[in-house]
Design a protein around this motif. Structure first.
Motif, mmCIF file in Angstrom:
data_model
loop_
_atom_site.group_PDB
_atom_site.id
_atom_site.type_symbol
_atom_site.label_atom_id
_atom_site.label_comp_id
_atom_site.label_asym_id
_atom_site.label_seq_id
_atom_site.Cartn_x
_atom_site.Cartn_y
_atom_site.Cartn_z
ATOM 1 N N VAL A 77 0.845 -1.197 0.000
ATOM 2 C CA VAL A 77 0.000 0.000 0.000
ATOM 3 C C VAL A 77 0.881 1.248 0.000
ATOM 4 N N MET A 78 0.492 2.231 -0.813
ATOM 5 C CA MET A 78 1.264 3.484 -0.883
ATOM 6 C C MET A 78 0.363 4.673 -0.576
ATOM 7 N N VAL A 79 0.984 5.741 -0.103
ATOM 8 C CA VAL A 79 0.223 6.970 0.134
ATOM 9 C C VAL A 79 -0.164 7.550 -1.230
ATOM 10 N N ALA A 80 -1.424 7.957 -1.355
ATOM 11 C CA ALA A 80 -1.920 8.457 -2.647
ATOM 12 C C ALA A 80 -1.191 9.733 -3.055
ATOM 13 N N ASP A 81 -1.062 9.935 -4.364
ATOM 14 C CA ASP A 81 -0.364 11.123 -4.862
ATOM 15 C C ASP A 81 -1.073 12.405 -4.452
ATOM 16 N N ARG A 82 -2.402 12.356 -4.533
ATOM 17 C CA ARG A 82 -3.175 13.537 -4.132
ATOM 18 C C ARG A 82 -4.207 13.134 -3.077
ATOM 19 N N PRO A 83 -3.734 13.002 -1.830
ATOM 20 C CA PRO A 83 -4.689 12.607 -0.798
ATOM 21 C C PRO A 83 -5.719 13.711 -0.548
ATOM 22 N N PRO A 84 -6.916 13.353 -0.095
ATOM 23 C CA PRO A 84 -7.928 14.377 0.167
ATOM 24 C C PRO A 84 -7.450 15.365 1.225
ATOM 25 N N ILE A 85 -7.903 16.584 1.109
ATOM 26 C CA ILE A 85 -7.484 17.614 2.086
ATOM 27 C C ILE A 85 -8.395 17.520 3.305
ATOM 28 N N MET A 86 -7.782 17.517 4.473
ATOM 29 C CA MET A 86 -8.564 17.433 5.710
ATOM 30 C C MET A 86 -9.131 18.817 6.028
ATOM 31 N N THR A 87 -10.403 18.879 6.194
ATOM 32 C CA THR A 87 -11.032 20.169 6.514
ATOM 33 C C THR A 87 -10.736 20.521 7.971
ATOM 34 N N PRO A 88 -10.842 21.826 8.337
ATOM 35 C CA PRO A 88 -10.604 22.209 9.741
ATOM 36 C C PRO A 88 -11.512 21.439 10.704
ATOM 37 N N GLN A 89 -12.754 21.178 10.236
ATOM 38 C CA GLN A 89 -13.680 20.438 11.108
ATOM 39 C C GLN A 89 -13.170 19.017 11.354
ATOM 40 N N GLU A 90 -12.689 18.390 10.286
ATOM 41 C CA GLU A 90 -12.174 17.015 10.423
ATOM 42 C C GLU A 90 -10.942 16.987 11.323
ATOM 43 N N ARG A 91 -10.098 17.989 11.144
ATOM 44 C CA ARG A 91 -8.880 18.078 11.948
ATOM 45 C C ARG A 91 -9.245 18.208 13.427
ATOM 46 N N ARG A 92 -10.235 19.061 13.681
ATOM 47 C CA ARG A 92 -10.675 19.280 15.054
ATOM 48 C C ARG A 92 -11.237 17.980 15.644
ATOM 49 N N ARG A 93 -11.985 17.265 14.811
ATOM 50 C CA ARG A 93 -12.585 16.008 15.284
ATOM 51 C C ARG A 93 -11.484 14.974 15.605
ATOM 52 N N CYS A 94 -10.460 14.945 14.768
ATOM 53 C CA CYS A 94 -9.336 14.020 14.993
ATOM 54 C C CYS A 94 -8.633 14.341 16.307
ATOM 55 N N LEU A 95 -8.431 15.654 16.537
ATOM 56 C CA LEU A 95 -7.760 16.084 17.763
ATOM 57 C C LEU A 95 -8.618 15.713 18.983
ATOM 58 N N GLU A 96 -9.904 15.926 18.858
ATOM 59 C CA GLU A 96 -10.824 15.582 19.963
ATOM 60 C C GLU A 96 -10.750 14.090 20.275
ATOM 61 N N GLU A 97 -10.735 13.293 19.212
ATOM 62 C CA GLU A 97 -10.658 11.833 19.399
ATOM 63 C C GLU A 97 -9.364 11.435 20.099
ATOM 64 N N ALA A 98 -8.253 12.060 19.649
ATOM 65 C CA ALA A 98 -6.947 11.720 20.225
ATOM 66 C C ALA A 98 -6.894 12.101 21.701
ATOM 67 N N VAL A 99 -7.412 13.295 22.022
ATOM 68 C CA VAL A 99 -7.385 13.749 23.426
ATOM 69 C C VAL A 99 -8.319 12.888 24.280
ATOM 70 N N ALA A 100 -9.478 12.530 23.733
ATOM 71 C CA ALA A 100 -10.422 11.693 24.479
ATOM 72 C C ALA A 100 -9.797 10.337 24.809
#
Lengths: 133, 325
Positions: A77-100
Motif C-alpha cells: 500500500v502506498m500513500v496516494a499522490d493527491r490525498p484528500p485535504i482534511m477540513t478544519p472540522q475534520e482536523r478538530r474532530r481528529c484532535l478531539e478523538e486523540a485527546v479523548a
C-alpha cells in the motif's frame, strides 16, 4: 527526519482499526508520510502492533476507500499522490478523538490534571528536542 | 600451511586432552560472545558516560538520568534471550560428548567412541552443537519474552523493515564471492584430483552445496530478524525503537558472523580433501584455499568487530555516526 511511529492502545475504547486509520490519516495530512511513500506490509504492522492481520487490512481498506492510500502492485500500500485535504472540522474532530483517548487512559491511572499537564509538557519539550513526530 | 598441519598433528596425538581444552575454550568463548553485551549493560552503571555515548551513536537521545531505565529495559527484554541462548549452547556443547560417552559405554563398555572426536571432526561437532543450542535457546528466549511482555501499548514502524536497513548488500555479495571462488577451484581441480583420490566429486560437491545452503539459511534468518516484530517496549516508544534497532542490528551481525564461519569451515573441510588427495596439483590449490580460509577468518573477525553496524540504510557504518537514525 525521524521516521514516524504508529501507537496502539489496546485498552482504549476506540477500536484498533480506527486508531490505525486515524493516526495514518493525521500523518499523511501533516506531511510526515509523503505522497508515494510505501506503508509497511499487513503482516509487519499486525505483528508489531500485536493485532490480527484483518484489523490492519480493514484500516487500509477504509483509507483506500477514502482516497488516502492506493494499492501498489508488489509494494503493498502506498500513500496516494493527491490525498484528500482534511477540513478544519475534520482536523478538530481528529484532535478531539486523540485527546479523548488519551484522557481515557489517564483516568485508569487516576492521574490529576497537574500531573498530566506536567508530564505532557515534559514529553512535548523532549519530543521537540529529539525530533519526535 | 605447515603450521596448520603441525597443529592438526599435535591435536591428533593427544585427542582427549585436546578435546577437553577445546570444549572449555569454546564454552568460554561462546559464553563471552553471548553475554558480553549483557556485561556491557551492567558495566554501564560504572562507566555511565561512555555507555550513554555508545547509545547516542545508535541514535538514542539519552542522558545519564535515563540510563537506569534503559538498562532495566535491556536487562528485562534482552537478558533472558541471551541467557537462554547461552544456556542452550553450553548444554548442547556438553551434551554431545556425554551422549557419545554414554553410548560408547553402553555398547562397548569403553570410551572408545570418543575417538570420533579427534582432529578434523571436533570442529563440525562442536560447531553444530553450539549452533543448535544457540538457535534453540534463542527461540525459547524470544517465546518467553513475548509471552511475558504483553502490554497495553504497542508501536509500529511506518515503513517496511528490510535486511538492507541493517546490513549493506555488499556482505551478501562477499559471501557469494567466497562460494564462487571455492566452487571455481573445485571445478578446476576435481577432475585431476578424482584420478588420485576416488570419488572426489561427491564429497566436494556436497561441501559446495552446504556452503550455498548456509548462505540461503543465513540470509533467510537475517531477513526474518529484520522483519520480526518489535521486541523491546520501553515506556518511551522512540527510545524503545532505537534500542530495538541496536539489538536487531547486533543480532544480524552475529548471524552474518555465523554464516561466514560456516563458509570458512566448509572451506577448511575442502582443504583437507585436497590435502588427503596428494599429488602435484594439490599444493597450489591448497595454497589458494588456505588464503581463502584466512580471508574468511579476517572477514568474520571484521564483522564481529563492527558490532552490528554493517552499513545498513538505518544503522550506517561505525565511522559515520550521522547515519544512525
Amino acid at each position: 527526519m525521524t521516521a514516524p511511529l504508529l501507537l496502539l492502545n489496546v485498552q482504549s475504547p476506540v477500536p484498533p482499526y480506527e486508531q490505525i486509520r486515524v493516526q495514518l490519516r493525521m500523518l499523511i495530512t501533516s506531511g510526515h508520510l509523503a505522497a508515494g511513500a510505501t506503508l509497511p506490509s499487513v503482516r509487519q504492522l499486525a505483528s508489531d502492533l500485536a493485532v490480527a492481520p484483518n484489523t490492519v487490512v480493514r484500516a487500509y481498506k477504509e483509507l483506500e476507500r477514502e482516497g488516502w492510500v492506493i494499492p501498489a502492485a508488489r509494494k503493498g500500500v502506498m500513500v496516494a499522490d493527491r490525498p484528500p485535504i482534511m477540513t478544519p472540522q475534520e482536523r478538530r474532530r481528529c484532535l478531539e478523538e486523540a485527546v479523548a483517548e488519551f484522557l481515557a487512559l489517564t483516568r485508569h491511572l487516576e492521574a490529576s490534571l497537574q500531573e498530566v499537564t506536567a508530564e505532557l509538557e515534559r514529553q512535548w519539550s523532549r519530543a521537540i528536542g529529539g525530533g519526535l513526530n | 600451511m605447515q603450521g596448520l598441519r603441525l597443529a592438526l598433528t599435535w591435536a591428533s596425538s593427544s585427542p582427549l586432552q585436546w578435546q577437553g581444552e577445546m570444549a572449555l575454550a569454546l564454552l568460554a568463548v561462546g559464553i563471552f560472545f553471548a553475554t558480553n553485551r549483557w556485561i556491557w549493560v551492567m558495566l554501564g552503571n560504572v562507566k555511565g558516560t561512555s555507555y550513554v555515548h555508545s547509545l547516542q551513536r545508535w541514535g538514542l537521545q539519552v542522558t545519564l538520568e535515563d540510563l537506569p531505565a534503559i538498562q532495566q529495559s535491556l536487562w528485562r527484554y534482552w537478558g533472558p534471550i541471551l541467557f537462554l541462548s547461552t544456556l542452550g549452547a553450553a548444554s548442547c556443547l556438553l551434551m554431545f560428548p556425554l551422549l557419545l560417552a554414554a553410548r560408547s559405554l553402553l555398547e562397548t563398555g569403553t570410551l572408545a567412541w570418543l575417538t570420533f572426536m579427534t582432529s578434523e571432526l571436533w570442529l563440525p561437532q562442536f560447531y553444530f552443537a553450539t549452533t543448535l543450542g544457540l538457535g534453540m535457546g534463542y527461540l525459547t528466549g524470544v517465546w518467553w519474552v513475548k509471552r511475558r511482555t504483553r502490554r497495553s501499548l504497542t508501536y509500529a514502524d511506518l515503513e517496511p523493515r528490510r535486511l538492507s536497513n541493517y546490513r549493506s548488500h555488499w556482505f551478501f555479495w562477499l559471501q557469494v564471492l567466497f562460494i564462487a571462488l571455492y566452487g571455481g577451484l573445485f571445478v578446476q581441480a576435481a577432475p585431476l584430483l578424482d584420478t588420485l583420490s576416488q570419488h572426489f566429486w561427491l564429497p566436494g560437491g556436497l561441501i559446495i552445496a552446504l556452503m550455498i545452503g548456509a548462505l540461503v539459511l543465513g540470509e533467510g534468518y537475517a531477513s526474518r530478524i529484520a522483519s520480526a516484530p518489535r521486541l523491546l517496549v520501553a515506556p518511551d516508544p522512540q527510545s524503545s525503537r532505537h534500542l530495538d534497532d541496536m539489538v536487531r542490528a547486533q543480532t544480524i551481525g552475529l548471524v552474518q558472523c555465523q554464516t561466514l564461519i560456516t563458509i570458512t569451515w566448509l572451506g577448511m573441510a575442502l582443504m583437507l580433501f585436497y590435502d588427503n588427495a596428494g599429488g602435484p596439483v594439490s599444493s597450489l590449490y591448497d595454497l589458494l584455499l588456505t588464503f581463502l580460509v584466512f580471508l574468511g577468518i579476517a572477514c568474520w573477525a571484521g564483522v564481529g568487530f563492527l558490532s552490528g553496524r554493517l552499513g545498513g540504510k538505518q544503522t550506517g557504518w561505525p565511522w559515520t555516526e550521522g547515519e544512525a537514525r
